[in-house]
Design a protein around this motif. Structure first.
Motif, short mmCIF file in Angstrom:
data_model
loop_
_atom_site.label_atom_id
_atom_site.label_comp_id
_atom_site.label_asym_id
_atom_site.label_seq_id
_atom_site.Cartn_x
_atom_site.Cartn_y
_atom_site.Cartn_z
N ARG A 261 55.10 58.83 32.66
CA ARG A 261 54.83 59.82 31.62
C ARG A 261 55.61 59.56 30.33
O ARG A 261 55.29 60.13 29.29
CB ARG A 261 55.15 61.23 32.13
CG ARG A 261 54.26 61.69 33.28
CD ARG A 261 54.17 63.20 33.33
NE ARG A 261 53.45 63.73 32.16
CZ ARG A 261 53.39 65.03 31.87
NH1 ARG A 261 54.02 65.91 32.63
NH2 ARG A 261 52.71 65.44 30.82
N THR A 262 56.64 58.71 30.40
CA THR A 262 57.49 58.49 29.21
C THR A 262 57.64 57.00 28.91
O THR A 262 58.59 56.60 28.24
CB THR A 262 58.88 59.12 29.42
OG1 THR A 262 59.50 58.52 30.58
CG2 THR A 262 58.79 60.61 29.63
N LEU A 263 56.73 56.16 29.40
CA LEU A 263 56.84 54.71 29.22
C LEU A 263 56.89 54.34 27.74
O LEU A 263 56.10 54.80 26.94
CB LEU A 263 55.64 54.01 29.88
CG LEU A 263 55.69 52.48 29.92
CD1 LEU A 263 56.79 51.99 30.86
CD2 LEU A 263 54.34 51.91 30.33
N ARG A 264 57.84 53.49 27.40
CA ARG A 264 58.03 53.06 26.02
C ARG A 264 57.43 51.67 25.80
O ARG A 264 57.29 50.88 26.75
CB ARG A 264 59.53 53.06 25.66
CG ARG A 264 60.18 54.43 25.80
CD ARG A 264 61.60 54.41 25.26
NE ARG A 264 62.48 53.56 26.05
CZ ARG A 264 63.19 53.99 27.10
NH1 ARG A 264 63.11 55.26 27.48
NH2 ARG A 264 63.98 53.17 27.76
N GLN A 265 57.12 51.37 24.56
CA GLN A 265 56.49 50.10 24.25
C GLN A 265 57.38 48.92 24.60
O GLN A 265 56.89 47.89 25.09
CB GLN A 265 56.12 50.05 22.75
CG GLN A 265 55.37 48.80 22.31
CD GLN A 265 53.97 48.69 22.89
OE1 GLN A 265 53.43 49.68 23.38
NE2 GLN A 265 53.39 47.51 22.85
#
Length: 503
Positions: A261-265
């Motif tokens: 839900r909070t995956l960053r690039q």
């Protein structure tokens, strides 16, 4: 068998009883304040407490449900304090001490935008609770309450959790509880038994759902770890003892859900870099967490500079061995997978969607029932502690609601069905559980239809179900307990037909 009279709204009956009690105890500031508080609770979001032993993953799962990192997941001082999270127009943290006036704490965000909570030197044992306002659609209908670990090494923290969740005599401040466990240990069973409502619903687990948390660790990080965890959860669901203590058991990999839900690039790019490495190298890295961060030179030499030790350590902290392995498998299966698609796939595999469905059907749809339960317990406590002339009439009304409200009759039957104290075939027991709301309270779900089924299809199914259960209720082969149980199902079917034919 005659048709049941139209159902009375349980929430309205509970509100009316609260107002009658307020009139009776208007001259008692303490009692009146307590009753007014519970009347106000009807209009508040549902209160869902997240409980479990230390390191069960409570804060991680709370963050996953909200979709942002707002609860501390380390072993810091804030994890020793009961913390309420509610939707608000802007971030705000208020410390409520055990003695003295509440005061607002400084609000700041961490490196990646998450909330950082600092008690500002206040000893945790002097804090009653923290309240955190955070703008979030996930908190609009349900306030989440993070509690210290049950059976904590810190007796004070464990005591605060027990005091909040299972106070002596008084109803708890939470409407429902999500109980996290890694396996079913004796301490888990003891807590569930202590939280078990033996009065209002006559021994029914209306307000508790258990979560087999950190489910990815059950299979030691293997790709099939969650399948193993789901099989264990299914076994727990059919356990005669546990099924009387909670509504259901769900397996969830909380860390995977949160990161999905909070995956960053930058994390996505690092995972793509690892996915491009030969499979034999990454499999060698993933033999253990230590080896993934500090591999032998032969493996380290095969890795690109973009996924150095610091990057790998960060990935491990965010995903765990299972999450990294799952991510690499997904990226290799479809190299065109972008960051959004990978994040969605991780959430889907984590079990979070199943948990959210369970929370919706077991708690959100039963909001009025859970609120009414808390209200009735509140009135009962006042009547017992401050008896007076009108107390007997109030106590009588409470008992009438407990005994006469069909919603509570359904819950009592659910408990009896799950503890096998009612004699029915496995197929009939499964249908009875569903018809009285064991899988959700919406009419289509109760009737075993698609949730989006139209009223016509629901009416046909309800008439058929009513006929079957009337025959069972009147069968000369049914003993009294079975006939009574079938009668409850009949009333549920009749109630559905009434609602389907009402304008």
């Amino acid at each position: 068998m005659t048709s049941a009279p139209p159902r009375q709204n349980l929430g309205s009956r509970a509100r009316s009883l609260l107002r009658s009690a307020l009139d009776e105890y208007a001259d008692s500031p303490q009692a009146a304040g307590w009753l007014r508080h519970h009347l106000d609770r009807f209009d508040e979001p549902l209160r869902l407490a997240i409980a479990g032993k230390v390191k069960a993953g409570k804060s991680t799962l709370l963050n996953a449900l909200v979709g942002e990192e707002i609860a501390a997941t380390d072993a810091g001082e804030c994890t020793r304090v009961v913390t309420w999270y509610s939707d608000g127009p802007s971030p705000r943290i208020v410390l409520h001490p055990r003695e003295g006036e509440p005061r607002q704490l400084r609000t700041r965000r961490g490196e990646h935008g998450g909330l950082v909570v600092d008690l500002d030197g206040t000893p945790p044992e002097t804090v009653d609770r923290l309240t955190v306002d955070w703008p979030s659609s996930g908190l609009r209908t349900t306030a989440l309450i993070d509690t210290p670990g049950i059976a904590s090494l810190t007796a004070d923290a464990a005591g605060r959790a027990g005091e909040f969740l299972t106070p002596d005599e008084a109803p708890g401040q939470a409407d429902a509880v999500l109980y996290l466990m890694r396996h079913l240990h004796a301490a888990d069973a003891r807590f569930l038994e202590s939280f078990h409502d033996r009065h209002v619903a006559r021994a029914t687990p209306v307000n508790t759902v258990a979560v087999l948390s950190r489910a990815d660790e059950i299979g030691v990080g293997r790709l099939d770890a969650l399948l193993s965890a789901r099989r264990i959860a299914e076994r727990y669901r059919t356990d005669e003892k546990l099924s009387t203590l909670c509504q259901t058991v769900v397996a969830v990999a909380g860390l995977l859900a949160l990161t999905g839900r909070t995956l960053r690039q930058d994390e996505y790019l690092a995972l793509r870099g690892l996915a491009a490495v030969d499979r034999s190298v990454t499999e060698g890295l993933l033999l253990s967490a230590d080896r993934f961060v500090t591999p032998p030179p032969s493996l380290s030499a095969a890795l690109p500079d973009s996924v150095g030790a610091e990057v790998r350590a960060a990935l491990l902290a965010r995903l765990g061995v299972f999450g990294v392995r799952t991510s690499l498998s997904l990226l290799r299966q479809d190299p065109s997978t972008d960051a959004a698609a990978l994040a969605a796939a991780l959430v889907a595999r984590s079990g979070l969607d199943e948990l959210r469905t369970v929370l919706d059907t077991q708690f959100t749809e039963r909001r009025d029932l859970l609120k009414a339960r808390s209200a009735l317990l509140a009135v009962e406590l006042v009547v017992r502690r401050e008896p007076r002339a009108g107390s007997r009439a109030l106590a009588g009304e409470i008992e009438k609601v407990f005994a006469g409200a069909h919603e509570f009759a359904e819950l009592r039957l659910l408990s009896a069905l799950r503890s096998r104290t009612v004699t029915l075939s496995p197929e009939a027991r499964e249908e009875a559980e569903r018809l009285v709301g064991g899988a959700g309270s919406r009419t289509a779900v109760r009737l075993g239809l698609d949730p989006e089924a139209d009223a016509g299809a629901c009416r046909v199914a309800a008439v058929e179900a009513l006929g079957r259960w009337r025959k069972r209720a009147s069968s000369p082969l049914s003993d009294r307990a079975t006939a009574d149980a079938c009668g409850v199902v009949v009333r549920s079917c009749e109630g559905m037909l009434v609602s389907l034919t009402s304008p």
